[in-house]
Design a protein around this motif. Structure first.
Motif, PDB file in Angstrom:
ATOM      1  N   LYS A 292       1.103  -1.471  -7.902  1.00 51.96           N
ATOM      2  CA  LYS A 292       2.027  -0.700  -7.051  1.00 51.96           C
ATOM      3  C   LYS A 292       1.257   0.113  -6.010  1.00 51.96           C
ATOM      4  O   LYS A 292       1.729   0.307  -4.891  1.00 51.96           O
ATOM      5  CB  LYS A 292       2.890   0.239  -7.905  1.00 51.96           C
ATOM      6  CG  LYS A 292       4.023  -0.498  -8.613  1.00 51.96           C
ATOM      7  CD  LYS A 292       4.886   0.464  -9.404  1.00 51.96           C
ATOM      8  CE  LYS A 292       6.092  -0.270  -9.979  1.00 51.96           C
ATOM      9  NZ  LYS A 292       6.750   0.496 -11.039  1.00 51.96           N
ATOM     10  N   ALA A 293       0.072   0.572  -6.380  1.00 50.58           N
ATOM     11  CA  ALA A 293      -0.758   1.337  -5.444  1.00 50.58           C
ATOM     12  C   ALA A 293      -1.218   0.448  -4.289  1.00 50.58           C
ATOM     13  O   ALA A 293      -1.311   0.891  -3.146  1.00 50.58           O
ATOM     14  CB  ALA A 293      -1.963   1.933  -6.177  1.00 50.58           C
ATOM     15  N   VAL A 294      -1.500  -0.819  -4.584  1.00 52.99           N
ATOM     16  CA  VAL A 294      -1.878  -1.774  -3.529  1.00 52.99           C
ATOM     17  C   VAL A 294      -0.697  -1.952  -2.579  1.00 52.99           C
ATOM     18  O   VAL A 294      -0.848  -1.915  -1.354  1.00 52.99           O
ATOM     19  CB  VAL A 294      -2.296  -3.142  -4.131  1.00 52.99           C
ATOM     20  CG1 VAL A 294      -2.546  -4.161  -3.025  1.00 52.99           C
ATOM     21  CG2 VAL A 294      -3.521  -2.988  -5.036  1.00 52.99           C
ATOM     22  N   GLU A 295       0.470  -2.112  -3.155  1.00 53.14           N
ATOM     23  CA  GLU A 295       1.692  -2.296  -2.358  1.00 53.14           C
ATOM     24  C   GLU A 295       1.917  -1.058  -1.479  1.00 53.14           C
ATOM     25  O   GLU A 295       2.159  -1.182  -0.263  1.00 53.14           O
ATOM     26  CB  GLU A 295       2.881  -2.511  -3.299  1.00 53.14           C
ATOM     27  CG  GLU A 295       4.091  -3.096  -2.625  1.00 53.14           C
ATOM     28  CD  GLU A 295       5.115  -3.603  -3.646  1.00 53.14           C
ATOM     29  OE1 GLU A 295       5.390  -2.877  -4.630  1.00 53.14           O
ATOM     30  OE2 GLU A 295       5.629  -4.715  -3.458  1.00 53.14           O
ATOM     31  N   ALA A 296       1.752   0.114  -2.061  1.00 55.20           N
ATOM     32  CA  ALA A 296       1.954   1.365  -1.304  1.00 55.20           C
ATOM     33  C   ALA A 296       0.923   1.511  -0.184  1.00 55.20           C
ATOM     34  O   ALA A 296       1.209   2.092   0.872  1.00 55.20           O
ATOM     35  CB  ALA A 296       1.872   2.564  -2.253  1.00 55.20           C
ATOM     36  N   GLY A 297      -0.267   0.974  -0.388  1.00 56.63           N
ATOM     37  CA  GLY A 297      -1.332   1.073   0.610  1.00 56.63           C
ATOM     38  C   GLY A 297      -1.237   0.015   1.701  1.00 56.63           C
ATOM     39  O   GLY A 297      -2.091  -0.042   2.577  1.00 56.63           O
ATOM     40  N   GLY A 298      -0.222  -0.837   1.630  1.00 57.44           N
ATOM     41  CA  GLY A 298      -0.024  -1.848   2.673  1.00 57.44           C
ATOM     42  C   GLY A 298      -0.734  -3.165   2.403  1.00 57.44           C
ATOM     43  O   GLY A 298      -0.859  -3.998   3.313  1.00 57.44           O
ATOM     44  N   GLY A 299      -1.178  -3.380   1.169  1.00 54.79           N
ATOM     45  CA  GLY A 299      -1.831  -4.648   0.818  1.00 54.79           C
ATOM     46  C   GLY A 299      -0.845  -5.804   0.904  1.00 54.79           C
ATOM     47  O   GLY A 299       0.345  -5.628   0.640  1.00 54.79           O
TER      48      GLY A 299
END
Ligand SMILES: Cc1cc2nc3c(=O)[nH]c(=O)nc-3n(C[C@H](O)[C@H](O)[C@H](O)COP(=O)(O)O)c2cc1C
Length: 249
Positions: A123-130
């Motif tokens: 989810k952190a990757v998704e939040a960071g725009g990955g």
């Protein structure tokens, strides 16, 4: 790393190579021109010791011939007492953002399985725009030489890969598929077309094969062929028809 860097285990292999490579600039200048001759998209796997270094690496690798960047966050963060980047969702989000900012290439973040909650990290990757996640990297393990009373590996601990890790990897892909909307590349112990199809049914859009190539250098083409046979056997339009299929049952 110095000393022994590979140890066989039942159903897998431990390694502590330490990401040895000639560097991003050398890679772009000397190795990429050779690789470009092959008619396949190339993803550059990169790791770094600081967030700034990740950004520099991403810029350096954002060149013609590279289809996307795979950001390995299992490496150690030298600014944080050598803790791996990939265990802290806030740090993973920062790394993803830093790389996203400096490149137009798709950014795939490769997750470490050595965490309590893999979904939180995805989810952190998704939040960071990955643009996607790949999982899993190796599971931390150890082997002991009972005659020398010493660890087998020069670095004491090493990463476990191969068939031994497949059930863990599959479980994590399944969990992440339910938790994020960005695409997943699944890996960990894939030896056969059946293994690869399991990963896709768990939610992976694509797969990677590592350790299998150590025992069978032709493993990747064989696995692709076995996947095509499955497509024919079940009269599918494409192998992607089965992505996440296990969730629909
Ligand atoms: C010898 C060896 C070297 C590896 N080097 C890297 C690396 O440089 N970067 C990375 O992200 N993963 C690295 N890995 C991890 C693999 O890419 C993969 O995530 C892991 O081995 C699980 O897949 P497999 O069972 O198909 O090998 C390495 C694995 C092995 C066995």
């Amino acid at each position: 790393n110095p000393g022994t860097r590979i140890a066989e285990t039942p159903s897998g292999v431990l390694n502590c190579i330490g990401l040895e490579n000639p560097g991003a600039e050398h890679f772009v200048r000397e190795i990429l021109p050779e690789l470009k001759k092959y008619d396949v998209p190339l993803l550059a796997n990169m790791s770094a010791g600081t967030i700034d270094e990740f950004a520099w690496m991403a810029e350096t690798l954002s060149v013609d011939g590279i289809a996307g960047l795979e950001v390995n966050v299992s490496c150690l963060n030298v600014e944080c007492e050598g803790m791996a980047f990939g265990v802290d969702p806030k740090v993973v989000e920062s790394v993803t953002k830093a790389v996203r900012k400096v490149t137009d290439k798709p950014v795939i973040v490769k997750l470490s399985p050595n965490v309590t909650d893999i979904v939180e990290i995805a989810k952190a990757v998704e939040a960071g725009g990955g643009n996607g996640v790949s999982l899993i990297n190796t599971l931390l393990g150890m082997a002991i030489d009972i005659h020398r009373r010493k660890p087998v590996l020069g670095n004491t601990y090493g990463g476990l890969s191969g068939p031994a890790v497949k059930p863990v990897a599959l479980r994590m892909v399944h969990q992440v598929y339910k938790g994020v909307t960005i695409p997943i590349i699944g890996l960990g112990g894939i030896m056969t077309g059946t293994d690869a199809i399991e990963f896709m049914m768990a939610g992976a859009q694509a797969v990677q094969v590592g350790t299998a190539t150590m025992v069978d250098p032709t493993a990747i083409s064989r696995i692709a062929r076995e996947m095509s046979e499955y497509v024919e056997q079940y009269n599918l339009n494409s192998i992607t028809d089965i992505v996440g299929a296990v969730h629909q049952v």
